[in-house]
Design a protein around this motif. Structure first.
Motif, PDB file in Angstrom:
ATOM      1  N   LYS A 240      24.817  58.988  49.396  1.00 29.35           N
ATOM      2  CA  LYS A 240      26.094  59.573  48.929  1.00 29.35           C
ATOM      3  C   LYS A 240      26.386  60.876  49.674  1.00 29.35           C
ATOM      4  CE  LYS A 240      26.716  57.566  44.432  1.00 29.35           C
ATOM      5  NZ  LYS A 240      25.412  56.954  44.064  1.00 29.35           N
ATOM      6  N   LEU A 241      25.340  61.667  49.835  1.00 31.47           N
ATOM      7  CA  LEU A 241      25.488  62.957  50.521  1.00 31.47           C
ATOM      8  C   LEU A 241      25.953  62.731  51.964  1.00 31.47           C
ATOM      9  CD1 LEU A 241      24.960  66.070  50.464  1.00 31.47           C
ATOM     10  CD2 LEU A 241      22.654  65.581  51.285  1.00 31.47           C
ATOM     11  N   LYS A 242      25.346  61.759  52.603  1.00 37.93           N
ATOM     12  CA  LYS A 242      25.681  61.470  53.993  1.00 37.93           C
ATOM     13  C   LYS A 242      27.148  61.025  54.099  1.00 37.93           C
ATOM     14  CE  LYS A 242      23.582  59.142  57.941  1.00 37.93           C
ATOM     15  NZ  LYS A 242      24.780  58.550  58.519  1.00 37.93           N
ATOM     16  N   ALA A 243      27.561  60.172  53.147  1.00 39.69           N
ATOM     17  CA  ALA A 243      28.957  59.702  53.159  1.00 39.69           C
ATOM     18  C   ALA A 243      29.898  60.896  52.989  1.00 39.69           C
ATOM     19  CB  ALA A 243      29.168  58.682  52.053  1.00 39.69           C
ATOM     20  N   ALA A 244      29.536  61.795  52.052  1.00 38.11           N
ATOM     21  CA  ALA A 244      30.381  62.974  51.811  1.00 38.11           C
ATOM     22  C   ALA A 244      30.402  63.876  53.050  1.00 38.11           C
ATOM     23  CB  ALA A 244      29.864  63.743  50.600  1.00 38.11           C
ATOM     24  N   LEU A 245      29.267  63.994  53.702  1.00 38.28           N
ATOM     25  CA  LEU A 245      29.173  64.856  54.889  1.00 38.28           C
ATOM     26  C   LEU A 245      29.974  64.263  56.054  1.00 38.28           C
ATOM     27  CD1 LEU A 245      25.419  65.926  54.729  1.00 38.28           C
ATOM     28  CD2 LEU A 245      27.382  67.472  54.674  1.00 38.28           C
ATOM     29  N   ASP A 246      29.913  62.939  56.177  1.00 38.20           N
ATOM     30  CA  ASP A 246      30.662  62.292  57.266  1.00 38.20           C
ATOM     31  C   ASP A 246      32.149  62.636  57.183  1.00 38.20           C
ATOM     32  OD1 ASP A 246      28.729  61.140  58.828  1.00 38.20           O
ATOM     33  OD2 ASP A 246      28.580  59.328  57.592  1.00 38.20           O
TER      34      ASP A 246
ATOM     35  N   PRO B 225      27.432  72.605  64.905  1.00 36.67           N
ATOM     36  CA  PRO B 225      26.634  71.591  65.603  1.00 36.67           C
ATOM     37  C   PRO B 225      25.284  71.289  64.930  1.00 36.67           C
ATOM     38  CG  PRO B 225      26.893  73.595  66.938  1.00 36.67           C
ATOM     39  CD  PRO B 225      27.779  73.751  65.749  1.00 36.67           C
ATOM     40  N   ASP B 226      24.625  72.324  64.350  1.00 37.09           N
ATOM     41  CA  ASP B 226      23.324  72.071  63.700  1.00 37.09           C
ATOM     42  C   ASP B 226      23.493  71.113  62.526  1.00 37.09           C
ATOM     43  OD1 ASP B 226      21.889  73.578  65.420  1.00 37.09           O
ATOM     44  OD2 ASP B 226      21.773  75.363  64.136  1.00 37.09           O
ATOM     45  N   SER B 227      24.470  71.421  61.679  1.00 38.13           N
ATOM     46  CA  SER B 227      24.686  70.573  60.505  1.00 38.13           C
ATOM     47  C   SER B 227      25.148  69.184  60.923  1.00 38.13           C
ATOM     48  CB  SER B 227      25.709  71.209  59.571  1.00 38.13           C
ATOM     49  OG  SER B 227      25.154  72.372  58.999  1.00 38.13           O
ATOM     50  N   GLN B 228      25.985  69.125  61.964  1.00 35.89           N
ATOM     51  CA  GLN B 228      26.448  67.807  62.432  1.00 35.89           C
ATOM     52  C   GLN B 228      25.257  66.951  62.847  1.00 35.89           C
ATOM     53  OE1 GLN B 228      29.531  67.910  65.348  1.00 35.89           O
ATOM     54  NE2 GLN B 228      31.001  68.842  63.952  1.00 35.89           N
ATOM     55  N   ARG B 229      24.317  67.576  63.559  1.00 41.19           N
ATOM     56  CA  ARG B 229      23.136  66.817  63.990  1.00 41.19           C
ATOM     57  C   ARG B 229      22.302  66.389  62.780  1.00 41.19           C
ATOM     58  NH1 ARG B 229      20.944  70.585  66.710  1.00 41.19           N
ATOM     59  NH2 ARG B 229      19.272  70.993  65.226  1.00 41.19           N
ATOM     60  N   ARG B 230      22.204  67.291  61.810  1.00 36.80           N
ATOM     61  CA  ARG B 230      21.367  66.974  60.639  1.00 36.80           C
ATOM     62  C   ARG B 230      21.938  65.853  59.780  1.00 36.80           C
ATOM     63  NH1 ARG B 230      19.736  73.209  59.963  1.00 36.80           N
ATOM     64  NH2 ARG B 230      17.906  73.087  61.296  1.00 36.80           N
ATOM     65  N   ILE B 231      23.241  65.643  59.847  1.00 37.19           N
ATOM     66  CA  ILE B 231      23.804  64.506  59.103  1.00 37.19           C
ATOM     67  C   ILE B 231      23.078  63.228  59.542  1.00 37.19           C
ATOM     68  CG2 ILE B 231      25.870  63.124  58.641  1.00 37.19           C
ATOM     69  CD1 ILE B 231      27.555  65.594  59.142  1.00 37.19           C
ATOM     70  N   GLU B 232      22.755  63.173  60.835  1.00 40.09           N
ATOM     71  CA  GLU B 232      22.047  61.994  61.355  1.00 40.09           C
ATOM     72  C   GLU B 232      20.552  62.069  61.065  1.00 40.09           C
ATOM     73  OE1 GLU B 232      23.923  59.699  62.499  1.00 40.09           O
ATOM     74  OE2 GLU B 232      25.675  61.018  62.516  1.00 40.09           O
TER      75      GLU B 232
ATOM     76  N   ASN C 195      18.526  64.427  59.115  1.00 37.16           N
ATOM     77  CA  ASN C 195      17.928  64.863  57.856  1.00 37.16           C
ATOM     78  C   ASN C 195      19.026  65.526  57.001  1.00 37.16           C
ATOM     79  OD1 ASN C 195      16.115  65.675  55.930  1.00 37.16           O
ATOM     80  ND2 ASN C 195      14.669  66.624  57.362  1.00 37.16           N
ATOM     81  N   PRO C 196      19.913  64.691  56.390  1.00 37.40           N
ATOM     82  CA  PRO C 196      21.117  65.235  55.730  1.00 37.40           C
ATOM     83  C   PRO C 196      20.814  66.302  54.676  1.00 37.40           C
ATOM     84  CG  PRO C 196      21.129  62.821  55.701  1.00 37.40           C
ATOM     85  CD  PRO C 196      19.834  63.220  56.295  1.00 37.40           C
ATOM     86  N   LEU C 197      19.668  66.168  53.982  1.00 40.87           N
ATOM     87  CA  LEU C 197      19.354  67.158  52.948  1.00 40.87           C
ATOM     88  C   LEU C 197      19.309  68.573  53.522  1.00 40.87           C
ATOM     89  CD1 LEU C 197      16.506  65.471  50.844  1.00 40.87           C
ATOM     90  CD2 LEU C 197      18.778  66.101  50.042  1.00 40.87           C
ATOM     91  N   ARG C 198      18.884  68.655  54.783  1.00 43.80           N
ATOM     92  CA  ARG C 198      18.733  69.974  55.400  1.00 43.80           C
ATOM     93  C   ARG C 198      20.064  70.713  55.564  1.00 43.80           C
ATOM     94  NH1 ARG C 198      14.950  71.465  58.845  1.00 43.80           N
ATOM     95  NH2 ARG C 198      16.037  73.444  58.652  1.00 43.80           N
TER      96      ARG C 198
END
Ligand code: AMP
Length: 539
Positions: free
Chosen positions: A299-305, A313-320, A322-325
């Motif tokens: 769910k978090l990943k879907a919301a982040l997408d 850029p750091d958060s964008q990479r983490r979506i792939e 380690n989304p929790l990070r």
């Protein structure tokens, strides 16, 4: 070169501690000892025993436990190959450093270069390397991994092709092939991959399994202290060699009271040290099932997408990766977006939710004040359910002094029996920084007694006096060479001594020793026994 320049040239290199490491010096080290001593005392009152672990372990231990998607494993480990000296190693060095001989006189090849004479020695080295490597592989002197096996097999064929093609190629082509083969040789693993420990939980679990500690009365409660190593960008409160004090509880039970007691123990320790501005944050990150954390992460990943474009850029990479990070992000521009993301507390399965409320209740029973922080997820893969972090004042952006959490399943992941576990690690460097910022001085380290002696006979008495006083527990400075009394008293002052024991000819013949109180300059004569008595009372 001018004479001056030549002299400059000869100056020996001055060494400095490697970036991210530092020397800890007196008097500051007295504060470190005080902190460590307090840890020994407080943890012992909770029934914890000290474990001392190796500084390096197989790389795989950390890769498997901490997780491949974490910063630590992906880019921060200090790793090295540990091999026995062997002929394979010698041949490898010879190949890697091999240089084409100049001006060889040999029969010209079809291209007129004397290629065979030039490059055949390289091929001969490859043959020797292959034979030594094969033997070492069979005898298990190098790791018998599939990669090593196929590399050796392929190498023999590549050597044949290289040798048979030398004369039909020009020098440039042969050189390119030499470089390629050097690279292949470099890839043969000669020893185990080891890593300087970036943290100690994995090592404690390894030790628990190795020593069959599941046979001991459960749970097993262990604590450790010592240096850890991570290749991080150094800054205040962040080092490449830093120190942690940590504890782990391993056993069959995951009773919420265990979580609460571990947290209570850290808080008691901080309280004893009078650490200022202590703030405990807690959260539960559930377990990895679909109806719990895994479902939440999707769910978090879907919301982040959906908000990806607004993230850095750091958060964008983490979506792939380690989304929790992403929830860890401190970027100002991302805070408002993160506030709108789903909370894990709303997605915990029934068991995890019940465990979390029980932990909170247990903390309240112990009078431990906490704040719930839904964004607290911890960086390492092995955590589940209870996670916590403690911050303290005076540390700027690196203000976390302690991180911890539950890691049921880690022991099993490392090949041990099903075991529950919870623990924490305190950053000792930051703990000390925070104590210093709030004005905590290291315990006084001045000498109690400075012995000012003059004359051969007095020297003998001084040596005996030093022995007697030290045995009684006083800190004594005994100058190695004779000094005039004036100079000796100046020295005593500089060292912060409380008393000067003056021993000259008179004192020795009278059997009465002169004790000078340095604060007010008063002095008094004592027999040896009276002196001890007096110092015992007044220090
Ligand atoms: P961790 O093992 O990452 O959970 O970290 C636990 C604690 O160790 C942190 O809260 C910090 O206080 C401390 N710590 C982690 N990395 C460093 C570092 N590079 N330098 C100094 N302290 C650190």
């Amino acid at each position: 070169m001018s004479e001056g320049a030549a002299k400059k040239e000869q100056k020996p290199r001055k060494f400095q501690a490697i970036r991210g490491t530092r020397d800890l010096l007196p008097p500051e080290t007295a504060l470190w000892s005080h902190v460590e001593q307090t840890a020994h005392e407080v943890f012992a009152t909770f029934g914890f025993g000290e474990i001392r672990l190796p500084i390096f372990e197989p790389t795989e231990l950390f890769a498997r436990s901490i997780g491949l998607d974490t910063d630590i494993v992906a880019k921060e480990m200090f790793s090295f190959e540990d091999y026995e000296p062997s002929s394979v190693l010698e041949y490898r060095s010879a190949i890697i450093t091999w240089q084409e001989p100049r001006d060889v006189q040999g029969p010209p090849g079809p291209l007129g270069t004397g290629a065979l004479a030039k490059f055949q020695p390289f091929s001969a080295l490859l043959s020797s390397f292959y034979l030594a490597g094969r033997e070492a592989f069979e005898k298990r002197l190098i790791p018998r991994t599939p990669e090593n096996g196929s590399l050796l097999n392929e190498l023999v064929g590549e050597r044949d092709i290289f040798l048979s093609s030398i004369q039909s190629r020009n020098d440039r082509e042969n050189r390119a092939d030499v470089d390629r083969l050097k690279e292949r040789v470099r890839r043969l693993q000669l020893g185990d991959e080891l890593t300087l420990r970036p943290e100690a939980t994995a090592s404690v679990c390894r030790a628990y399994i190795e020593h069959g500690m599941q046979q001991l009365p459960q749970p097993v409660k262990l604590y450790y202290m010592g240096p850890m190593f991570r290749r991080e960008r150094p800054q205040k409160g962040r080092y490449r060699q830093f120190y942690q004090i940590g504890a782990e509880v391993l056993g069959g039970s995951d009773a919420p009271a265990i979580d609460a007691e571990v947290i209570e123990m850290v808080m008691t320790f901080f309280d004893r040290l009078e650490l200022q501005g202590v703030q405990l944050d807690i959260n539960s990150i559930g377990h990895s099932a679909d109806n719990c954390r895994r479902g939440y992460v999707e769910k978090l990943k879907a919301a982040l997408d959906k908000v990806k474009d607004k993230l850095g850029p750091d958060s964008q990479r983490r979506i792939e990766t380690n989304p929790l990070r992403v929830l860890d992000s401190k970027l100002e521009s991302e805070q408002a977006i993160i506030a709108t993301l789903p909370h894990i507390a709303d997605h915990l399965c029934e068991d995890c939710a019940a465990h979390y409320s029980a932990v909170k209740h247990q903390l309240e029973m112990r009078g431990v004040i906490y704040r719930e922080n839904w964004r607290l997820v911890r960086g390492l893969d092995y955590y589940m359910r209870t996670t916590f972090e403690i911050t303290a004042q005076g540390l700027g952006s690196q203000n976390a002094v302690c991180g911890g959490g539950r890691y049921d399943g880690l022991v099993e992941l490392l090949g041990g029996p099903p075991t529950k576990g919870i623990g924490f690690a305190i950053g000792e460097d930051r703990l000390i920084l925070s104590l210093q910022e709030s004005g905590k001085a290291p315990p006084q380290q001045g000498r109690d007694v400075y012995i000012a002696w003059m004359g051969e006979r007095a020297h003998a008495t001084a040596i005996r006096a030093a022995k007697v006083l030290r045995k009684a527990g006083f800190s004594v400075e005994l100058p190695p060479v004779e000094q005039k009394f004036g100079k000796a008293l100046g020295q005593a002052d500089k060292l912060g001594a409380k008393y000067a024991l003056i021993l000259g000819d008179n004192e020795v013949s009278e059997g009465l020793w002169t004790l000078k109180t340095l604060a007010d300059g008063s002095q008094e004569k004592y027999t040896e026994a009276d002196l001890l008595e007096y110092l015992r009372k007044s220090l």
